[in-house]
Design an enzyme around this catalytic site. Structure first.
Site, short mmCIF file in Angstrom:
data_model
loop_
_atom_site.label_atom_id
_atom_site.label_comp_id
_atom_site.label_asym_id
_atom_site.label_seq_id
_atom_site.Cartn_x
_atom_site.Cartn_y
_atom_site.Cartn_z
N HIS A 146 21.38 -4.78 2.53
CA HIS A 146 20.18 -4.24 3.18
C HIS A 146 19.97 -4.92 4.52
O HIS A 146 18.88 -4.93 5.05
CB HIS A 146 18.94 -4.47 2.33
CG HIS A 146 19.10 -4.08 0.91
ND1 HIS A 146 19.66 -4.91 -0.02
CD2 HIS A 146 18.77 -2.94 0.27
CE1 HIS A 146 19.67 -4.29 -1.18
NE2 HIS A 146 19.15 -3.10 -1.04
N ASP A 172 11.78 -3.25 4.51
CA ASP A 172 11.07 -2.09 3.94
C ASP A 172 9.60 -2.37 3.63
O ASP A 172 8.88 -1.46 3.23
CB ASP A 172 11.74 -1.66 2.63
CG ASP A 172 11.44 -2.64 1.51
OD1 ASP A 172 11.58 -3.85 1.77
OD2 ASP A 172 11.04 -2.23 0.42
N HIS A 173 9.15 -3.59 3.76
CA HIS A 173 7.86 -3.94 3.15
C HIS A 173 6.70 -3.06 3.62
O HIS A 173 5.89 -2.61 2.81
CB HIS A 173 7.53 -5.42 3.36
CG HIS A 173 6.33 -5.86 2.59
ND1 HIS A 173 6.27 -5.81 1.22
CD2 HIS A 173 5.10 -6.29 2.99
CE1 HIS A 173 5.08 -6.22 0.81
NE2 HIS A 173 4.35 -6.51 1.86
P1 ADP Z 1 11.61 -6.02 -1.81
O1 ADP Z 1 11.81 -7.50 -1.72
O2 ADP Z 1 12.02 -5.46 -3.13
O3 ADP Z 1 12.18 -5.30 -0.64
P2 ADP Z 1 9.01 -5.78 -0.55
O4 ADP Z 1 9.72 -5.86 0.76
O5 ADP Z 1 8.05 -4.67 -0.71
O6 ADP Z 1 10.01 -5.80 -1.77
O7 ADP Z 1 8.19 -7.12 -0.75
C1 ADP Z 1 8.67 -8.36 -0.34
C2 ADP Z 1 7.60 -9.39 -0.64
O8 ADP Z 1 7.41 -9.50 -2.03
C3 ADP Z 1 7.94 -10.78 -0.19
O9 ADP Z 1 7.58 -10.96 1.16
C4 ADP Z 1 7.13 -11.66 -1.11
O10 ADP Z 1 5.85 -11.93 -0.59
C5 ADP Z 1 6.94 -10.79 -2.32
N1 ADP Z 1 7.67 -11.30 -3.48
C6 ADP Z 1 8.98 -11.22 -3.75
N2 ADP Z 1 9.25 -11.79 -4.94
C7 ADP Z 1 8.07 -12.23 -5.43
C8 ADP Z 1 7.66 -12.92 -6.62
N3 ADP Z 1 8.54 -13.24 -7.56
N4 ADP Z 1 6.35 -13.21 -6.79
C9 ADP Z 1 5.44 -12.88 -5.83
N5 ADP Z 1 5.77 -12.24 -4.70
C10 ADP Z 1 7.06 -11.94 -4.49
MG MG Z 2 11.64 -5.77 1.31
#
Ligand code: ADP
Ligand code: MG
Length: 595
Positions: free
Chosen positions: A230, A418-419
């Protein structure tokens, strides 16, 4: 002084409305292969083999985000996976979507889940497995972690999954087709994983269809060795080397970890990441073969092409599977899927139980949709009425929509970019769910509705995290009609608790927990000090902001950026940033309503 900022053009893509990308791609894929694939379940995200699930056969369910085509649905078909759960671009499928795939693949002998090792996928598949257990379906999970660049060998279970999925899926699919039981199919998958190593190189970034912007920066003459699927940063950035040098560098750790010796046999996958043609991939393969020949390692079979991509990223990965007799036999068994055909498969067996599965899905949906019985005596004290609470939630959704680019850019630096898009999808679903529901429902009911809407709409890590947060927050105020300072603090504390319970991250791990914990602490302090509900929300926002800022100085220990080590230092955590955005918008809306 006028600074000249170069304008980054939006990447050109052939698509219609951005929100229709995934359903339209799935429709196109199923339509192109009606003899192999069909769609099943209410979510519209379970791509199922027409003759895959059979009574008595262990079901294979694969899945992950979109953007990796032909992974994952391209591996659904006879002799390989029975169903794939299809997430949004670079975001894990939700538990509900995985459950659709699970129900479809269930032949009564258990299910093996196979997916790349990313926090979001792990949590969503785990939640699906818990729910499937409640339906009497036993699920085992194997998270593929083949990317040697993403963690040292001692921490293999933290490694990311990249193109090695291909071999693990194939071996497990063949073992299931062979009639082996659940333990044996899981064991075959684990053995394949233990014998598979990959590493990739990226020459360009890729861009999410929704934003059209590159998800990371890389110079015109640079490459990133060890780049994730990614765009997660790899091991080293440098000038683009020759094909032979790059192949050697990618092969080096693979060869040493697999301890290949004279007379050993391997299968090879040279995989294009989306924008690198076969011409270059064959040049790489030539070098791989040369290096193996020099060590007298035999090549049993090679695949060269696009098998697990990163949208339109330029680059490639090399994967080796070290073979023994059993693995070789399973690799050679026939399969027929959109992305991979081996040998010739027997005529399709009649598919069974489709009607029963669809009925089970309907019952589950009905149960989830039924609202809890109304509580009798609700506490009325407090300025935050259900209507004001709704306005606060809508404001959070609107603010997230405004901050999509900012949040995605933060995630692009230390994660997968993607967040913002993912949060926006979730909050749009939340707002829609509330808009469609009775205006006078309690805050508790609204929160549960928000949890379900968020979860069903969003895979990624944030799906289960926010869904659990909303669920716990709603329950924490189930005795209330309106919220005062103390119960508002309770709501924030419970949301924080939900995030911690689901993600198991500690403060200091550089996640959204670092914003939620101080937000909850400050809110509680303000309420205990006798402040009103606005003072409580102000304090929460200040706490979240300080917590968010603190993430800048720490290394990640959770989520996909945990692989970065100190390269994450200097950057704010995107999840902590979105927490601050949400609480800030809720606070502003409460001020506006109460003046
Ligand atoms: P992905 O990592 O699946 O792409 P997102 O981009 O939507 O999901 O979210 C990323 C965010 O998720 C990170 O910046 C962090 O703050 C949060 N995150 C990831 N893992 C955890 C966890 N185990 N507990 C709490 N927050 C987490
Ligand atoms: Mg992400």
């Amino acid at each position: 002084m006028n600074e000249i900022t170069p304008k980054i053009a939006r990447a050109k893509k052939l698509m219609n409305a951005p929100e229709d990308i995934i359903p339209e791609a799935i429709a196109g894929m199923v339509g192109a292969h009606p003899d192999m694939l069909r769609l099943e379940g209410a979510t519209g995200r379970a791509v199922v083999a027409v003759d895959g699930p059979r009574t008595g056969k262990v079901g294979i369910v694969i899945g992950g985000g979109s953007g990796h085509e032909p992974a994952f649905a391209g591996y659904v078909g006879r002799g390989l996976a029975d169903a794939a759960a299809v997430g949004n671009v670079f975001a894990s499928p939700s538990p509900e979507q995985i459950l659709d795939a699970t129900r479809a693949a269930d032949g009564g002998a258990g299910i093996v889940y196979l997916y790349g090792n990313y926090t979001g996928d792990v949590m969503n598949f785990d939640m699906a497995a818990e729910e499937a257990a409640g339906l009497g379906i036993e699920c085992r999970s194997v998270a593929v972690c083949d990317d040697v660049a993403s963690a040292p060998i001692e921490r293999m279970t933290e490694r990311r999954g990249i193109a090695g999925d291909f071999f693990v899926f194939k071996i497990a699919g063949a073992a299931a087709e062979d009639g082996r039981d659940l333990d044996a199919v899981e064991a075959a998958a684990r053995k394949a994983l233990a014998s598979t190593r990959s590493m990739g190189v990226a020459l360009t970034a890729c861009s999410l269809p929704q934003t059209g912007k590159p998800n990371f920066e890389i110079g015109d003459d640079e490459m990133e060795i060890g780049m994730g699927l990614h765009g997660e940063p790899g091991m080293r950035r440098g000038k683009v080397g020759t094909a032979d040098h790059v192949a050697d560098e990618l092969l080096d750790p693979i060869l040493s970890e697999l301890a290949l010796a004279e007379g050993d046999e391997v299968a090879i996958l040279v995989n294009g990441l989306g924008a690198t043609g076969l011409l270059e991939l064959y040049i790489l393969h030539r070098r791989v073969a040369e290096v193996l020949a020099a060590r007298s390692v035999r090549i049993h079979h090679s695949w060269v092409g696009e098998y697990a991509t990163s949208l339109e990223m330029a680059g490639a990965s090399i994967t080796l599977l070290k073979l023994d007799d059993d693995l070789k036999d399973l690799l050679d068994r026939p399969c027929r899927t959109a992305a991979l055909t081996v040998g010739a498969v027997a005529a399709p067996a009649a598919s069974a139980k489709a009607a029963a599965r669809i009925e089970t899905a309907r019952v589950l949906d009905r149960e989830l949709a039924s609202a809890p019985a109304p509580a009798q005596k609700l506490v009325r004290e407090g300025a935050i009425t259900p209507a004001i609470f709704r306005a606060m939630v809508n404001a959070a959704g609107e603010r997230i929509a405004e901050e999509v680019d900012m949040l995605s850019e933060l995630d692009g630096v230390i994660g997968d970019g993607d967040h913002g898009v993912t949060m926006d999808i979730g909050w749009k679903a939340v707002r829609k769910a509330l808009a469609d529901s009775p205006a006078d429902e309690t805050i508790e009911t609204s929160c549960k509705r928000m949890a379900k809407a968020f979860l069903d709409a969003v895979g990624a890590s944030s799906g289960p995290l926010y869904a659990t947060a909303f669920l716990r927050a709603g329950t924490a105020v189930k005795d209330r009609l309106n919220l005062d300072a103390a119960s508002m603090a309770r709501w924030i504390e419970a949301a924080c608790q939900g995030v911690r319970e689901r993600g198991r991250a500690e403060p200091g791990d550089k996640t959204m927990v670092d914003a939620w914990v101080p937000a909850a602490l400050e809110a509680r302090k303000a309420a205990d000090a006798g402040g009103d509900v606005l003072a409580c929300l102000d304090a929460a926002v200040a706490g979240a902001k300080a917590g968010m800022e603190s993430t800048r100085n720490i290394e990640s220990r959770r989520g996909r950026s945990a692989k970065l080590g100190e390269r994450a230092v200097g950057h704010i955590d995107p999840g902590a940033a979105s927490t601050t955005v949400i609480l800030g918008a809720m606070c502003d809306a409460a001020h506006a309503a109460l003046g």
